[in-house]
Design an enzyme around this catalytic site. Sequence first.
Site, PDB file in Angstrom:
ATOM      1  CD  GLU A   1     -27.012 -52.610   6.463  1.00  0.00           C
ATOM      2  OE1 GLU A   1     -27.399 -53.404   7.331  1.00  0.00           O
ATOM      3  OE2 GLU A   1     -26.045 -51.843   6.617  1.00  0.00           O
TER       4      GLU A   1
ATOM      5  CG  HIS B   1     -22.303 -62.168   8.343  1.00  0.00           C
ATOM      6  ND1 HIS B   1     -21.899 -62.218   7.035  1.00  0.00           N
ATOM      7  CD2 HIS B   1     -22.848 -60.940   8.522  1.00  0.00           C
ATOM      8  CE1 HIS B   1     -22.187 -61.063   6.452  1.00  0.00           C
ATOM      9  NE2 HIS B   1     -22.769 -60.278   7.336  1.00  0.00           N
TER      10      HIS B   1
ATOM     11  NE  ARG C   1     -26.661 -60.528   8.404  1.00  0.00           N
ATOM     12  CZ  ARG C   1     -26.226 -59.497   9.140  1.00  0.00           C
ATOM     13  NH1 ARG C   1     -26.148 -59.616  10.444  1.00  0.00           N
ATOM     14  NH2 ARG C   1     -25.883 -58.379   8.561  1.00  0.00           N
TER      15      ARG C   1
ATOM     16  CG  HIS D   1     -22.255 -61.632  12.598  1.00  0.00           C
ATOM     17  ND1 HIS D   1     -21.070 -60.927  12.590  1.00  0.00           N
ATOM     18  CD2 HIS D   1     -23.236 -60.733  12.268  1.00  0.00           C
ATOM     19  CE1 HIS D   1     -21.318 -59.667  12.261  1.00  0.00           C
ATOM     20  NE2 HIS D   1     -22.629 -59.508  12.083  1.00  0.00           N
TER      21      HIS D   1
ATOM     22  NE  ARG E   1     -27.645 -58.581  14.137  1.00  0.00           N
ATOM     23  CZ  ARG E   1     -26.624 -57.932  13.568  1.00  0.00           C
ATOM     24  NH1 ARG E   1     -26.405 -56.681  13.841  1.00  0.00           N
ATOM     25  NH2 ARG E   1     -25.810 -58.546  12.735  1.00  0.00           N
TER      26      ARG E   1
HETATM   27  C1  LIG Z   1     -17.540 -57.450  12.186  1.00  0.00           C
HETATM   28  C2  LIG Z   1     -18.833 -56.972  12.739  1.00  0.00           C
HETATM   29  C3  LIG Z   1     -19.609 -56.079  12.031  1.00  0.00           C
HETATM   30  C4  LIG Z   1     -20.828 -55.615  12.556  1.00  0.00           C
HETATM   31  N1  LIG Z   1     -21.547 -54.681  11.861  1.00  0.00           N
HETATM   32  C5  LIG Z   1     -22.676 -54.171  12.432  1.00  0.00           C
HETATM   33  C6  LIG Z   1     -23.393 -53.099  11.829  1.00  0.00           C
HETATM   34  O1  LIG Z   1     -22.981 -52.577  10.822  1.00  0.00           O
HETATM   35  N2  LIG Z   1     -24.528 -52.654  12.401  1.00  0.00           N
HETATM   36  C7  LIG Z   1     -24.999 -53.176  13.561  1.00  0.00           C
HETATM   37  O2  LIG Z   1     -26.050 -52.731  14.049  1.00  0.00           O
HETATM   38  N3  LIG Z   1     -24.326 -54.180  14.174  1.00  0.00           N
HETATM   39  C8  LIG Z   1     -23.180 -54.664  13.639  1.00  0.00           C
HETATM   40  N4  LIG Z   1     -22.502 -55.666  14.278  1.00  0.00           N
HETATM   41  C9  LIG Z   1     -22.963 -56.079  15.595  1.00  0.00           C
HETATM   42  C10 LIG Z   1     -22.642 -54.960  16.575  1.00  0.00           C
HETATM   43  O3  LIG Z   1     -21.385 -54.427  16.242  1.00  0.00           O
HETATM   44  C11 LIG Z   1     -22.640 -55.461  17.995  1.00  0.00           C
HETATM   45  O4  LIG Z   1     -23.824 -56.136  18.285  1.00  0.00           O
HETATM   46  C12 LIG Z   1     -22.508 -54.295  18.947  1.00  0.00           C
HETATM   47  O5  LIG Z   1     -21.443 -53.469  18.567  1.00  0.00           O
HETATM   48  C13 LIG Z   1     -22.316 -54.798  20.351  1.00  0.00           C
HETATM   49  O6  LIG Z   1     -21.980 -53.695  21.143  1.00  0.00           O
HETATM   50  P1  LIG Z   1     -21.784 -53.893  22.690  1.00  0.00           P
HETATM   51  O7  LIG Z   1     -21.440 -52.550  23.225  1.00  0.00           O
HETATM   52  O8  LIG Z   1     -22.926 -54.613  23.243  1.00  0.00           O
HETATM   53  O9  LIG Z   1     -20.521 -54.881  22.824  1.00  0.00           O
HETATM   54  P2  LIG Z   1     -19.013 -54.735  22.305  1.00  0.00           P
HETATM   55  O10 LIG Z   1     -18.881 -53.683  21.288  1.00  0.00           O
HETATM   56  O11 LIG Z   1     -18.532 -56.090  21.962  1.00  0.00           O
HETATM   57  O12 LIG Z   1     -18.232 -54.232  23.589  1.00  0.00           O
HETATM   58  C14 LIG Z   1     -18.058 -55.057  24.717  1.00  0.00           C
HETATM   59  C15 LIG Z   1     -16.937 -54.486  25.548  1.00  0.00           C
HETATM   60  O13 LIG Z   1     -16.940 -55.115  26.824  1.00  0.00           O
HETATM   61  C16 LIG Z   1     -15.606 -55.380  27.212  1.00  0.00           C
HETATM   62  N5  LIG Z   1     -15.615 -56.448  28.207  1.00  0.00           N
HETATM   63  C17 LIG Z   1     -15.934 -57.753  28.042  1.00  0.00           C
HETATM   64  N6  LIG Z   1     -15.846 -58.397  29.212  1.00  0.00           N
HETATM   65  C18 LIG Z   1     -15.476 -57.499  30.150  1.00  0.00           C
HETATM   66  C19 LIG Z   1     -15.235 -57.564  31.553  1.00  0.00           C
HETATM   67  N7  LIG Z   1     -15.351 -58.702  32.245  1.00  0.00           N
HETATM   68  N8  LIG Z   1     -14.857 -56.438  32.187  1.00  0.00           N
HETATM   69  C20 LIG Z   1     -14.732 -55.258  31.525  1.00  0.00           C
HETATM   70  N9  LIG Z   1     -14.949 -55.136  30.180  1.00  0.00           N
HETATM   71  C21 LIG Z   1     -15.331 -56.248  29.518  1.00  0.00           C
HETATM   72  C22 LIG Z   1     -14.936 -55.769  25.892  1.00  0.00           C
HETATM   73  O14 LIG Z   1     -13.556 -55.659  26.000  1.00  0.00           O
HETATM   74  C23 LIG Z   1     -15.557 -54.739  24.949  1.00  0.00           C
HETATM   75  O15 LIG Z   1     -14.836 -53.538  24.973  1.00  0.00           O
HETATM   76  C24 LIG Z   1     -21.282 -56.121  13.789  1.00  0.00           C
HETATM   77  C25 LIG Z   1     -20.504 -57.035  14.498  1.00  0.00           C
HETATM   78  C26 LIG Z   1     -19.272 -57.446  13.991  1.00  0.00           C
HETATM   79  C27 LIG Z   1     -18.443 -58.411  14.784  1.00  0.00           C
END
Ligand SMILES: Cc1cc2nc3c(=O)[nH]c(=O)nc-3n(C[C@H](O)[C@H](O)[C@H](O)COP(=O)(O)OP(=O)(O)OC[C@H]3O[C@@H](n4cnc5c(N)ncnc54)[C@H](O)[C@@H]3O)c2cc1C
Length: 490
Positions: free
Chosen positions: A121, A237, A279, A334, A369
């Site tokens: 990538e 993004h 990016r 993003h 990032r």
């Molecule tokens: C379209 C897209 C593509 C991506 N592709 C990549 C990739 O290929 N590789 C990579 O490394 N990164 C990628 N990223 C970034 C990466 O996906 C995210 O940084 C990462 O998944 C974040 O994970 P997380 O567990 O921190 O948060 P999230 O996956 O956003 O999960 C947060 C969770 O917390 C819950 N929540 C929020 N507030 C509360 C509350 N008050 N009480 C209880 N629950 C709550 C939400 O409902 C959600 O389920 C991408 C992001 C997007 C949007």
Amino acid sequence: MAHDTTPDASRADVIVVGAGAAGLYTALVAAREGARVALVSRSPLAESASYWAQGGIAAALADDDSAELHMEDTLSAGRGVSREGAARVLCEEAPARVRDLEALGVRFDADRRGALALGLEGGHSRRRVVHAGGSATGRRITRDLSALAARHQRIEVLELTSASSVWVEDGRCIGALVEAKDGGPRALLARGTVLATGGAAALWERTSNPRGATGVGMTLAHAAGADLADIEFMQFHPTALVSSDDGHDGFLLTEALRGEGATLITEDGERFVEELSPRDEVALAVQRQLGDGRTVLLDMRAIDLGRFPNIVSALHTAGLDPASQPVPVAPAAHYTMGGVATDLHARSSLPGLYAVGETGCTGLHGANRLASNSLAECFVFGWRAAHAALGEPAVPGGGAPPAPGPSPVPPPETRHALWRLAGLERTRAGLEQLAGDPFPLARLIAGSALAREESRGAHQRADHPATDPELDLRHFVVPAATGARWEEWR
Ligand SMILES: Cc1cc2nc3c(=O)[nH]c(=O)nc-3n(C[C@H](O)[C@H](O)[C@H](O)COP(=O)(O)OP(=O)(O)OC[C@H]3O[C@@H](n4cnc5c(N)ncnc54)[C@H](O)[C@@H]3O)c2cc1C
């Protein structure tokens, strides 16, 4: 590990708030170590950014790769601000976390010889991105991990339940107040509370993120007294779909498409940028074309679209056929590089409170990032948070639970203002206007972006177009009380 002795339904060893990649994995690791875990999940599975992840997980697994090389690429993307210690932890520990995910049952894509297939990538000097189901990596991982969490005996999953404030007593976090969608509030006590609520990109009007990604963890942590850092750095993004249909507008067209040879062109068919540049550079180039009144299109006609089935299918439902026509794209907010400031074990400045995944800010990503480092971060620092939280002392009984905290939902005007005034190119005048916004997190972002009087990575100031070497390694920290400050993180 000694368990708390009080038999109390509202008491766990560890509370994890959020069930994306970071929250699910943290909960599973803590439970594996013997902890009783309360996993609080506000939304159904498909509403986490993790579920939407299309690229993969970066880890130096190839014979010609090393943690050192991965670290060089990470620091170079971070534009002189990344905390080296955090980058080292990520790059050294990501391979073990990928192996652990495999041991938990996640099946990553393999090459013909059965070894892990490693993708290349933008910004990576080696092939080091593992996928599961091609561009369905996030969906596969969250599906597998949530199935494990749901049937784990030591994990109590509180579904459709939101954390509405962090419980603080005598300067220490002792739990959280949660509210079920169809029930009343419930107070939970735990020795360690881990915020894994995702990022803040949906504070901006145009975003690739689920609508709930509004910096919830930052709002909760800051209201409880924890420091935030680097919140001026929002990664845009370059290639999110432009569609008049709200359900499709902002749909991400992964960088891997450009890695395979997709090109960016104007409506006249002219290329205007080296597609695999970092990016932030590609996003700015696209934005400038749009600013000049042109349309920007991603041309995927010459690439093998078979590798991107979920993208093709989403475009078909939006009425577009990428095999026969270029599709319109524009930048979208993003990824949140900043967040709740933490040490290398995901501990926030408030004892007992942790932040992991996109909610936390170890300083690892600096000003930009590197692609696929964020899922790796969820697992590396989730593992560390789970172990550190188990080492916290037991909490006493707990007095009166806290009241619900401030609403984490921004009004539409705030989202519009952030896009307009704290978008890809910022000015003092615009940021000063944003500093008067009614939504507290928007004001804090404006203050941090005003303080950083330079352009670097994801933070571009039209009135300060040069990078200021004095600000290398410097992170802008916003405490709950007054007294925002610069800190040097190594
Ligand atoms: C379209 C897209 C593509 C991506 N592709 C990549 C990739 O290929 N590789 C990579 O490394 N990164 C990628 N990223 C970034 C990466 O996906 C995210 O940084 C990462 O998944 C974040 O994970 P997380 O567990 O921190 O948060 P999230 O996956 O956003 O999960 C947060 C969770 O917390 C819950 N929540 C929020 N507030 C509360 C509350 N008050 N009480 C209880 N629950 C709550 C939400 O409902 C959600 O389920 C991408 C992001 C997007 C949007």
